[in-house]
Design a protein around this motif. Structure first.
Motif, PDB file in Angstrom:
ATOM      1  N   ARG A   5      -9.297   2.076  18.856  1.00  0.00           N
ATOM      2  CA  ARG A   5      -8.625   1.560  17.673  1.00  0.00           C
ATOM      3  C   ARG A   5      -8.337   2.749  16.760  1.00  0.00           C
ATOM      4  O   ARG A   5      -9.234   3.543  16.476  1.00  0.00           O
ATOM      5  N   GLU A  12      -6.732  -0.474  11.484  1.00  0.00           N
ATOM      6  CA  GLU A  12      -6.686   0.077  12.824  1.00  0.00           C
ATOM      7  C   GLU A  12      -5.773  -0.756  13.730  1.00  0.00           C
ATOM      8  O   GLU A  12      -5.687  -1.969  13.594  1.00  0.00           O
ATOM      9  N   ARG A  13      -5.139  -0.077  14.671  1.00  0.00           N
ATOM     10  CA  ARG A  13      -4.330  -0.763  15.669  1.00  0.00           C
ATOM     11  C   ARG A  13      -4.930  -0.495  17.040  1.00  0.00           C
ATOM     12  O   ARG A  13      -5.473   0.576  17.303  1.00  0.00           O
ATOM     13  N   ASP A  25       0.407   1.535  23.093  1.00  0.00           N
ATOM     14  CA  ASP A  25       0.227   0.561  22.018  1.00  0.00           C
ATOM     15  C   ASP A  25      -0.114  -0.807  22.602  1.00  0.00           C
ATOM     16  O   ASP A  25       0.609  -1.322  23.462  1.00  0.00           O
ATOM     17  N   SER A  27      -0.485  -3.495  20.563  1.00  0.00           N
ATOM     18  CA  SER A  27      -0.186  -4.489  19.526  1.00  0.00           C
ATOM     19  C   SER A  27       0.579  -5.683  20.067  1.00  0.00           C
ATOM     20  O   SER A  27       0.494  -6.791  19.508  1.00  0.00           O
ATOM     21  N   GLY A  31      -3.836  -8.394  18.384  1.00  0.00           N
ATOM     22  CA  GLY A  31      -3.855  -7.807  17.056  1.00  0.00           C
ATOM     23  C   GLY A  31      -5.006  -6.855  16.857  1.00  0.00           C
ATOM     24  O   GLY A  31      -4.939  -5.968  16.000  1.00  0.00           O
ATOM     25  N   ASP A  32      -6.073  -7.019  17.655  1.00  0.00           N
ATOM     26  CA  ASP A  32      -7.242  -6.160  17.499  1.00  0.00           C
ATOM     27  C   ASP A  32      -8.121  -6.287  18.730  1.00  0.00           C
ATOM     28  O   ASP A  32      -7.934  -7.187  19.576  1.00  0.00           O
TER      29      ASP A  32
END
Length: 283
Positions: A5, A12-13, A25, A27, A31-32
């Motif tokens: 993250r 944080e992503r 990525d 995302s 979302g987490d």
């Protein structure tokens, strides 16, 4: 897989670090990285998205690395789980696991500063193998089942204030374990299939570049599987929970080294799990 993250605290992503060093990525998948993600098939969704080529590359250079799992509902810890550390603490190896809790809000990024509490004279370091639970575990039948409930592994620094823990604790260790920033975690959550044997990992620590701890998880009194099985008899382990499995000999409590002071730098490393570095400063 290595999940992480990235970003400032609270922003944080989720990111996947590939074997080729490329960051991707997550995302679009979640979302987490948290208990909900682990409990509802999140790891499988990441694998499928990676196979489809649906995860775009992302540049994370210069960004802060957060803890690899967000908002654990509990941080469970095991004390004196290496015989040599029990001895330097003045105790024999325990007959049953010694369990205590850290406040979940102690969990910070692997390279975040560690704050020495007000009134502290005995802040100490502890490199530990952290286990991140992936499935709800209660009343397991045997240790043979236990590793199926592991989502992955990470490096943990179970920072401790020994005066708070042992001299003014009232008998409960958690007072010396739950100060702010007292659980740097990461840099990655390395998924369970990447670690063939959690009992064959070297773990080391350094303070200001000088070696302190140098051991292997083979020296644990109770193995990861044994711990999960035994803990499941007395508490329910939930997805996203963090289990710190104990530290080897070589901490300041031994009397061989000075306790930490502002400006000191602690570095920790575990085979296959990366490394982390913290600078100490006053709270």
């Amino acid at each position: 897989m290595r999940l992480m993250r990235v970003g400032e605290p609270g922003m944080e992503r989720p990111v996947l670090l590939g074997a080729n060093g490329v960051h991707r990525d997550l995302s679009g998948v979640t979302g987490d990285i948290d208990g909900q993600f682990l409990s509802d098939g999140g790891l499988d969704r990441v694998r499928q998205a990676l196979e489809r080529g649906d995860l775009p590359e992302i540049d994370v250079a210069g960004q802060r690395i957060g803890a690899p799992v967000a908002r654990p509902s509990v941080v469970l810890c095991i004390g004196m789980n290496y015989a040599a550390h029990a001895a330097e603490s003045g105790s024999p190896p325990p007959d049953v696991p010694v369990m205590f809790y850290k406040a979940p809000n102690t969990v910070v990024g692997p390279d975040d500063d560690v704050l020495i509490p007000r009134g502290s004279a005995k802040t100490d370091w502890e490199v530990e193998l952290a286990v991140i639970i992936g499935r709800r575990a209660r009343y397991l039948d045997s240790p043979a089942q236990a590793l199926r409930f592991v989502a992955g592994y990470a490096i943990s620094n179970d920072v401790s204030e020994r005066g708070f823990q042992l001299e003014s604790s009232g008998g409960q260790w958690s007072k010396g374990k739950s100060c702010e920033t007292f659980n740097p975690l990461g840099p990655w959550l390395v998924t369970a299939e990447e670690i063939a044997d959690p009992q064959s990992l070297g773990l080391r620590s350094w303070v200001n570049g000088d070696p302190r701890q140098d051991s292997t998880t083979a020296d644990m009194v109770f193995s990861v599987a044994e711990l999960i099985w035994q803990l499941s008899q007395v508490t329910v382990l939930e997805p996203g929970d963090v289990l710190n499995t104990g530290t080897p000999a070589g901490v300041a409590l031994s009397g061989r080294f000075a306790y930490l002071s502002p400006g000191d730098v602690v570095r920790l490393r575990i085979d296959g799990l990366g490394s982390q570095t913290q600078r100490l400063r006053s709270a």
